[in-house]
Design an enzyme around this catalytic site. Sequence first.
Site, short mmCIF file in Angstrom:
data_model
loop_
_atom_site.label_atom_id
_atom_site.label_comp_id
_atom_site.label_asym_id
_atom_site.label_seq_id
_atom_site.Cartn_x
_atom_site.Cartn_y
_atom_site.Cartn_z
N SER A 115 -16.18 -82.61 22.92
CA SER A 115 -16.06 -81.18 23.14
C SER A 115 -15.51 -80.90 24.54
O SER A 115 -14.42 -81.35 24.87
CB SER A 115 -17.42 -80.52 22.90
N HIS A 140 -12.92 -80.60 18.98
CA HIS A 140 -13.12 -79.62 17.91
C HIS A 140 -12.88 -78.22 18.46
O HIS A 140 -12.68 -78.04 19.65
CB HIS A 140 -14.52 -79.74 17.29
#
EC number: 3.4.21.92
Length: 215
Positions: A115, A140
């Site tokens: 992330s 993501h």
Amino acid sequence: MLGAVGPGALWGFEREIMNLVPMVVEQTSRGERAYDIYSRLLKERIIFITGTVEDNMASLIVAQLVFLEAENPEKDISLYINSPGGVVTAGLSIYDTMQYIKPKVSTLCLGQAASMGALLLAGGEPGMRYALPNSRIMVHQPSGGFRGQATDIEIHAREILEIKRRLNEIYVKHTGKSLEEIESSMERDNFMVAEKAKDFGIVDKVIDKRGGEQI
């Protein structure tokens, strides 16, 4: 996610961890001086991003980056990353500071960079972004939730879409991929081994032994 763990419990846990941090004793002309291991490594211009990226941690990382720039604006800084990600705005404060300061910032993933951790890894100086062979990288789209009036929910929906757009543009800048490729890759949690992260453009080299790299 921290779940039901309250801030008091978290800080208590962090205090326990700090009690376990090794101390390094050095001989100086004025006698002995003791450092915790992270402070000693900071003298070597090495900064660690470990654990969840949140505001308190981000402020410490930013302060260290700015301090090292003030100490020597021409000497490189090394950022060691082992993080599952965290708060987007906290991560962006670190990222923006990395781009703002004069020293080149090399990045190294050990363990994981997921992330926001992956974005910080990608944001290192071109040619100076590394991963150890068994590290894991995950990218993501941002996630979040909001409860309230319908109009407020709509406002927050627009905000998270703007954040998504901004993060995608950062990845385009640092990976060399097209916006369409980035959007497709970010649609779901996208886990990568170190070599795949290299092919994706998040890191420049996978290293298993210390060589001539400045890391």
